[in-house]
Design a protein around this motif. Structure first.
Motif, PDB file in Angstrom:
ATOM      1  N   PHE A  83      37.148  15.137  64.013  1.00 51.69           N
ATOM      2  CA  PHE A  83      37.991  16.384  63.910  1.00 51.69           C
ATOM      3  C   PHE A  83      38.452  16.058  62.478  1.00 51.69           C
ATOM      4  O   PHE A  83      39.135  17.129  61.844  1.00 51.69           O
ATOM      5  CB  PHE A  83      39.265  16.118  64.990  1.00 51.69           C
ATOM      6  N   PHE A  84      38.631  14.752  62.092  1.00 51.88           N
ATOM      7  CA  PHE A  84      39.294  14.431  60.577  1.00 51.88           C
ATOM      8  C   PHE A  84      38.398  15.014  59.433  1.00 51.88           C
ATOM      9  O   PHE A  84      38.796  15.848  58.651  1.00 51.88           O
ATOM     10  CB  PHE A  84      39.430  13.103  60.389  1.00 51.88           C
ATOM     11  N   ILE A  85      37.343  14.973  59.601  1.00 54.01           N
ATOM     12  CA  ILE A  85      36.288  15.342  58.466  1.00 54.01           C
ATOM     13  C   ILE A  85      36.227  16.908  58.629  1.00 54.01           C
ATOM     14  O   ILE A  85      36.057  17.547  57.582  1.00 54.01           O
ATOM     15  CB  ILE A  85      34.762  14.689  59.143  1.00 54.01           C
ATOM     16  N   ALA A  86      35.911  17.429  60.031  1.00 48.71           N
ATOM     17  CA  ALA A  86      35.805  18.847  59.929  1.00 48.71           C
ATOM     18  C   ALA A  86      37.233  19.663  59.329  1.00 48.71           C
ATOM     19  O   ALA A  86      37.164  20.614  58.473  1.00 48.71           O
ATOM     20  CB  ALA A  86      35.847  19.611  61.308  1.00 48.71           C
ATOM     21  N   SER A  87      38.398  18.984  59.683  1.00 48.62           N
ATOM     22  CA  SER A  87      39.618  19.606  59.051  1.00 48.62           C
ATOM     23  C   SER A  87      39.791  19.412  57.679  1.00 48.62           C
ATOM     24  O   SER A  87      40.401  20.424  56.849  1.00 48.62           O
ATOM     25  CB  SER A  87      40.784  18.784  59.938  1.00 48.62           C
ATOM     26  N   TYR A  88      39.314  18.292  57.097  1.00 48.78           N
ATOM     27  CA  TYR A  88      39.455  18.120  55.770  1.00 48.78           C
ATOM     28  C   TYR A  88      38.410  18.925  55.056  1.00 48.78           C
ATOM     29  O   TYR A  88      38.793  19.525  53.919  1.00 48.78           O
ATOM     30  CB  TYR A  88      38.971  16.661  55.441  1.00 48.78           C
ATOM     31  N   ILE A  89      37.437  19.256  55.493  1.00 47.36           N
ATOM     32  CA  ILE A  89      36.417  20.241  54.655  1.00 47.36           C
ATOM     33  C   ILE A  89      37.125  21.517  54.675  1.00 47.36           C
ATOM     34  O   ILE A  89      36.926  22.353  53.586  1.00 47.36           O
ATOM     35  CB  ILE A  89      35.170  20.113  55.416  1.00 47.36           C
ATOM     36  N   PHE A  90      37.600  21.876  55.913  1.00 48.64           N
ATOM     37  CA  PHE A  90      38.323  23.200  55.908  1.00 48.64           C
ATOM     38  C   PHE A  90      39.471  23.194  55.028  1.00 48.64           C
ATOM     39  O   PHE A  90      39.828  24.164  54.336  1.00 48.64           O
ATOM     40  CB  PHE A  90      38.788  23.409  57.499  1.00 48.64           C
ATOM     41  N   LEU A  91      40.352  22.119  54.872  1.00 47.01           N
ATOM     42  CA  LEU A  91      41.453  22.051  53.780  1.00 47.01           C
ATOM     43  C   LEU A  91      40.890  22.334  52.593  1.00 47.01           C
ATOM     44  O   LEU A  91      41.451  23.016  51.912  1.00 47.01           O
ATOM     45  CB  LEU A  91      42.252  20.954  54.173  1.00 47.01           C
ATOM     46  N   VAL A  92      40.101  21.575  52.062  1.00 46.05           N
ATOM     47  CA  VAL A  92      39.225  21.723  50.887  1.00 46.05           C
ATOM     48  C   VAL A  92      38.737  23.214  50.572  1.00 46.05           C
ATOM     49  O   VAL A  92      39.175  23.615  49.331  1.00 46.05           O
ATOM     50  CB  VAL A  92      38.117  20.804  50.425  1.00 46.05           C
ATOM     51  N   ALA A  93      38.061  23.673  51.353  1.00 47.71           N
ATOM     52  CA  ALA A  93      37.786  25.161  51.187  1.00 47.71           C
ATOM     53  C   ALA A  93      39.057  25.966  51.138  1.00 47.71           C
ATOM     54  O   ALA A  93      39.004  27.008  50.014  1.00 47.71           O
ATOM     55  CB  ALA A  93      36.644  25.552  52.366  1.00 47.71           C
ATOM     56  N   ILE A  94      40.114  25.727  51.891  1.00 49.15           N
ATOM     57  CA  ILE A  94      41.190  26.765  51.621  1.00 49.15           C
ATOM     58  C   ILE A  94      41.929  26.334  50.209  1.00 49.15           C
ATOM     59  O   ILE A  94      42.291  27.609  49.682  1.00 49.15           O
ATOM     60  CB  ILE A  94      42.313  26.476  52.888  1.00 49.15           C
ATOM     61  N   VAL A  95      42.117  25.191  49.869  1.00 49.02           N
ATOM     62  CA  VAL A  95      42.589  24.916  48.677  1.00 49.02           C
ATOM     63  C   VAL A  95      41.885  25.491  47.362  1.00 49.02           C
ATOM     64  O   VAL A  95      42.532  26.165  46.669  1.00 49.02           O
ATOM     65  CB  VAL A  95      42.860  23.499  48.562  1.00 49.02           C
ATOM     66  N   ILE A  96      40.346  25.321  47.412  1.00 48.18           N
ATOM     67  CA  ILE A  96      39.684  25.849  46.385  1.00 48.18           C
ATOM     68  C   ILE A  96      39.739  27.551  46.163  1.00 48.18           C
ATOM     69  O   ILE A  96      39.961  28.042  45.121  1.00 48.18           O
ATOM     70  CB  ILE A  96      38.252  25.623  46.485  1.00 48.18           C
ATOM     71  N   PHE A  97      39.983  27.947  47.616  1.00 46.23           N
ATOM     72  CA  PHE A  97      39.766  29.541  47.468  1.00 46.23           C
ATOM     73  C   PHE A  97      41.196  30.004  46.983  1.00 46.23           C
ATOM     74  O   PHE A  97      41.352  30.956  46.284  1.00 46.23           O
ATOM     75  CB  PHE A  97      39.654  30.096  49.128  1.00 46.23           C
ATOM     76  N   ILE A  98      42.582  29.272  47.326  1.00 45.08           N
ATOM     77  CA  ILE A  98      43.684  29.891  46.823  1.00 45.08           C
ATOM     78  C   ILE A  98      43.729  29.401  45.253  1.00 45.08           C
ATOM     79  O   ILE A  98      44.215  30.218  44.556  1.00 45.08           O
ATOM     80  CB  ILE A  98      44.555  28.757  47.475  1.00 45.08           C
ATOM     81  N   TYR A  99      43.096  28.424  44.888  1.00 45.18           N
ATOM     82  CA  TYR A  99      42.949  28.124  43.270  1.00 45.18           C
ATOM     83  C   TYR A  99      42.039  29.262  42.623  1.00 45.18           C
ATOM     84  O   TYR A  99      42.799  29.713  41.634  1.00 45.18           O
ATOM     85  CB  TYR A  99      42.384  26.641  43.279  1.00 45.18           C
ATOM     86  N   LEU A 100      41.075  29.637  43.335  1.00 49.99           N
ATOM     87  CA  LEU A 100      40.462  30.800  42.445  1.00 49.99           C
ATOM     88  C   LEU A 100      40.878  32.228  42.713  1.00 49.99           C
ATOM     89  O   LEU A 100      40.994  32.995  41.950  1.00 49.99           O
ATOM     90  CB  LEU A 100      38.960  30.727  43.182  1.00 49.99           C
TER      91      LEU A 100
END
Length: 402
Positions: A135-152
């Motif tokens: 759950f930690f790994i899946a949620s972390y990957i999801f968080l990174v994707a959201i953060v990068i999307f917001i940044y771009l």
């Protein structure tokens, strides 16, 4: 039962600690906003790399210090315990997400990406043995994707409240799953904490918008006070302030300072023959051409509109001899760029006066009066000329007149 729920809400959300943390968060976001706006006004994509790097490092440092201050204040309020940890977590998540929209540099991006391993680094090894690690790994990957999307996509997202709210929800959900893995609270609490985060974010964003509006209003006032409405360059008021500063700085220094004054030849004829609107276009044409050429050639000069058709350029660290070829190039660029207006080709020429600040000058006015005198020597000699410390140069004939 309703009394129990109400009591729980009062104890958890409506207490003095909640109010203090909220106010502290608003204060930190206000400081971050002021620092970010102040730095962004001083840099652009064309600024030197070291200036942009220093600005971005400063913004990242302010963000990191804000997170540490929030943590320390939370521990002081709770006497070192982790009671009401949801309050501290939501406050930190709010600052992290807000800075993604406000600062928008790679340092802020990396702080958001690495924060799950920094905020509670003692858990980094224990997570490997946790049964909920997937759950930690899946949620972390999801968080990174959201953060990068917001940044771009920051600029596009700011124009859509619904997209902003949707990504805010996903950001909060990802983080609260990570926190659930580390702290093992009842999973249904994730929904409660997420709702509180959204409410908290709404309050903070409302306050931040007011701060941003105040900053933008201040910037608008600064522009109105310091920049000429017609040409967009620095105005007489800005010159007066700059004049005091440069006199105090350069009068007793060995570093040279040179002032150039110029005005448009036959400007009255433009107004009389074509109308005042054409005269205004000529003024804008001269100002924009000079400003553009100064920027492209990196002359390090400051351009001001003194009044009417008269302009001033201040060159720091340059002698009149060094400024003379610069002024010639500026004049040639203007002459070689005629103004086409309403089917008419308008050839514009200008006259200059140049002088250096001297030890004998008792004020900037002494330098200004000397430059003004040289300008009128150029005009009285036939215009389209340059007078440097009493010697007049004919631009076209390339010879010095006594």
């Amino acid at each position: 039962m309703p009394n129990i729920i109400l009591e729980r809400i009062m104890n958890n959300y409506l207490n003095i600690n909640s109010a203090i943390i909220t106010l502290v968060t608003i204060g930190l976001i206000t400081i971050i906003t002021i620092v970010a706006y102040s730095l962004e006004r001083r840099i652009s994509n064309s600024s030197p790399l070291y200036q942009r790097l220093i600005a971005h490092l400063t913004e990242g440092f302010v963000l990191a210090i804000s997170m540490i201050l929030l943590q320390q204040i939370f521990h002081i309020l709770n006497s070192g315990s982790i009671n009401n940890g949801w309050l501290y977590a939501n406050a930190q998540l709010t600052i992290l997400l807000y800075c993604m929209y406000l600062i928008r540099n790679q340092i802020t991006l990396w702080i958001n990406i690495l924060m799950p391993f920094v905020y509670y680094n003692s858990m980094n090894i224990e997570r490997l043995e946790n049964k909920d690690l997937p759950f930690f790994i899946a949620s972390y990957i999801f968080l990174v994707a959201i953060v990068i999307f917001i940044y771009l996509q920051t600029e596009k997202l700011q124009n859509s409240e619904w997209k902003y709210l949707f990504l805010q929800t996903l950001f909060g959900l990802s983080w609260w799953v990570l926190l659930w893995v580390d702290h093992s609270f009842p999973i249904y609490e994730i929904a409660n904490m997420l709702i509180v985060f959204l409410i908290y974010m709404s309050i903070i964003r409302f306050c931040a918008k007011k701060v941003q509006e105040t900053m933008l209003t201040y910037n608008d006032l600064q522009v109105q006070v310091n920049y000429d409405e017609l040409t967009g360059i620095r105005n007489r008021a800005n010159l007066d302030k700059t004049a005091q500063e440069i006199y105090q700085t350069y009068h007793s220094e060995k570093v040279p300072l040179t002032v150039t004054m110029f005005d448009i030849d036959h400007s009255k004829e433009f107004n009389d023959q074509y109308g005042h609107s054409t005269g205004d276009e000529v003024l804008k044409h001269v100002a924009h051409t000079m400003e553009r050429e100064m920027f492209l050639t990196d002359t390090k000069g400051q351009l001001f509109r003194f009044g009417g058709e008269e302009f001033i350029i201040i060159f720091r660290g340059k002698t009149p001899e060094q400024c003379t070829p610069i002024v010639k190039d500026l004049r040639d660029s203007l002459v070689n760029t005629p103004l086409f207006l309403k089917g008419q080709k308008l050839n514009v020429s200008i006259s200059f006066g140049i002088s250096q600040l001297k030890n004998t000058d008792s004020s900037f006015d002494d330098l200004f009066n000397r430059v003004d005198k040289y300008l009128y020597e150029s005009k009285n000699s036939g215009r389209n000329r340059l007078t440097v410390e009493g010697q007049t140069i004919d631009f076209d004939e390339k010879k010095i007149e006594p």
